[in-house]
Motif scaffolding. Structure first.
Motif, mmCIF file in Angstrom:
data_model
loop_
_atom_site.group_PDB
_atom_site.id
_atom_site.type_symbol
_atom_site.label_atom_id
_atom_site.label_comp_id
_atom_site.label_asym_id
_atom_site.label_seq_id
_atom_site.Cartn_x
_atom_site.Cartn_y
_atom_site.Cartn_z
ATOM 1 N N VAL A 129 0.835 -1.203 0.000
ATOM 2 C CA VAL A 129 0.000 0.000 0.000
ATOM 3 C C VAL A 129 0.874 1.260 0.000
ATOM 4 O O VAL A 129 0.594 2.235 -0.706
ATOM 5 N N ARG A 145 -3.824 -3.115 -5.387
ATOM 6 C CA ARG A 145 -4.647 -3.044 -4.183
ATOM 7 C C ARG A 145 -5.251 -4.416 -3.858
ATOM 8 O O ARG A 145 -5.346 -4.802 -2.689
ATOM 9 N N VAL A 201 -5.001 -1.360 4.369
ATOM 10 C CA VAL A 201 -5.373 -1.294 2.952
ATOM 11 C C VAL A 201 -6.366 -0.157 2.703
ATOM 12 O O VAL A 201 -6.340 0.486 1.654
#
Lengths: 333, 333
Positions: A219, A295, A329
């Motif tokens: 991230v 992601r 996240v």
């Protein structure tokens, strides 16, 4: 705001629950970074230690120890140890990256010089080492010695992989496991070890830290192409300028046509970067959807982190660590 | 040439007596400096480790352990540990000093870059740490952790004392105790500890290493103003150019008249150095006889080293260590 207010960020809730221990960690850090003979040392470290990092790694040690029912004092020493190792690597990283900014402030190598960053980093490593010896646990020392070696190896690997378009996702994973996940994993593991938790729980803590660290770094690397510097203290495009191969770029290179490959070769391999190149890189990354694909990978690792926690008995802290894996996240959106 | 030929240099005689152990140390160093993932690491370390240093520090550990009747294997690990710590500090020193030459060869930071020197140094520190953990001795770890902290502190102190004409002989002693004597002392001490020698003997070994290290560094600093680079691998005047305050200069500054003080202020404090300034510095040092006064100090410390050995039972190795203390100073003539 009450402690169990779920709207609070999970690391703030952890910080609230662990406030007493964390205060002792901060006191210990302040005491141990002093140097009778060399006043430059506390100047440099104070700049970094007081810069308001989230203290995520020492918090993991404290949380792991508490979650396993530990009642002694050694977790405080280990948490400070972990933060010293982290701070030392930051000092050396800034020399290696020739960075000018960290957590939104000028870096130590800019305020003082590279020499100070190298030597004060060494001092903090040595101090971390002294602290962990005080816990009288050979196993703890073994874990932290191994983590230190993996961290250093990851940093060297990152350096040699930079500028190399042949860097695969596998190599990238090895790099971030070294430079980030190794210390997260060790921070969690030593918390369990100091509490004399069962072997399966110690392993679960280690797996949680490893997966959380990987997710966290993916991230972080993602934010480098899409965050804003007020949130991360980093400037968008730092990795691009340093020609580091991180996941969004590795995926974009893998999907590139001939013309796009030529672009990546010029800006990453040759380092010939001009105005507009970062924008073009961002456009390619967006075109191939590699931000979203990256992601998704971070989410997979966050899920692994949460699964690992299932081995541990239910508790408030376990709930917060679970939420932390989600939050890491969620920073992207 | 027989082993007890007194005309041989004492470290060559020690090397001959300890050849078996030393071979195992070298094998261990070669094995442990490898890295599966980062081939840059063995490249850099091999350059330095194979450069033919005298391996003085690991030899002290082996000698101390043998002298105390040790029959196990851990002294080999500790000797390699000590050499790794030494090599790591050399790599970082070269970055800090911006050196181009070490032991008569180009330095790693020149052949690769500063990044490699910083990160590979960190890797060697971590490896040393792993090695010492394998000895399962908390006391050994305590000694080496403290030595590491004192070394780093000494390096920072040296950096901040450079360019400062107010540096006293007391500060100088603190610096060299940190940057050199701390590891000599620890190298000797852990040899005694691993052999489970009596406390008085362990202390004597430590005192020997401390005094030998101080004597060694005083002479090294002396040679910087009067040796030749083929003997030392250093260039005459390196410390002058780096504006380090070492004993010959500190004594010359203390004896300086107003005009001479102005000279030292210009070249050391302001760093305004021109052709002929090194020669003028050498002339002032010669005028005030500070080379000889410095050599006298080195002799005092060599005597202290020899006295410390008196606590230990007579043996061949003890005789060689005694001769080594004489030899360290005899390098000057």
């Amino acid at each position: 705001m009450s402690l169990d207010d779920a709207s609070q960020k999970p690391h703030d809730r952890l910080a609230a629950v662990l406030a007493g221990d964390m205060g002792r960690v901060n006191d210990l850090i302040r005491t141990r970074m002093a140097s009778e003979h060399a006043p430059r040392i506390p100047e440099v470290t104070a700049h970094l230690v007081e810069a308001g990092g989230k203290r995520l790694r020492p918090m993991l040690t404290l949380a792991a120890a508490r979650m396993c029912g530990y009642e002694g004092d050694n977790h405080v020493k280990l948490a400070a140890t972990v933060e010293f190792i982290h701070t030392a690597t930051l000092l050396h990283d800034d020399v290696v990256d020739e960075s000018g900014q960290r957590r939104g402030r000028p870096t130590a190598n800019l305020l003082w010089d590279n020499k100070s960053s190298v030597l004060v980093g060494d001092y903090l490593f040595a101090r971390s080492f002294q602290l962990m010896v005080e816990t009288d646990s050979l196993r703890v020392m073994d874990i932290l010695a191994n983590a230190s070696a993996v961290i250093a190896e990851g940093e060297v690997l990152q350096m040699t992989a930079a500028q190399d378009l042949a860097t695969t996702e596998e190599i990238y994973l090895q790099v971030i496991r070294g430079k980030t996940a190794a210390l997260f994993a060790a921070a969690c593991e030593v918390g369990g070890v100091v509490a004399r938790a069962e072997e399966a729980q110690v392993q679960a803590l280690r797996d949680y830290g490893d997966a959380l660290g990987i997710s966290f770094q993916i991230v972080d690397d993602l934010l480098d192409y899409g965050g804003d510097s007020s949130a991360t203290g980093k400037n968008v495009g730092d990795d691009f300028r340093e020609r580091k191969l991180t996941m969004p770029v590795i995926k974009a290179v893998a999907a590139a046509d001939a013309e796009q490959r030529a672009f990546w070769r010029r800006v990453i391999e040759k380092g010939d970067q001009n105005d507009g190149d970062l924008d073009h890189a961002l456009a390619l990354i967006s075109h191939h959807g590699t931000m979203e694909a990256t992601r998704q990978q971070a989410l997979v690792w966050a899920d692994r982190a949460k699964s690992a926690l299932a081995t541990l008995p239910e508790s408030d802290i376990r709930g917060m660590l679970t939420d932390l894996a989600d939050y890491v996240v969620a920073r992207v959106r």
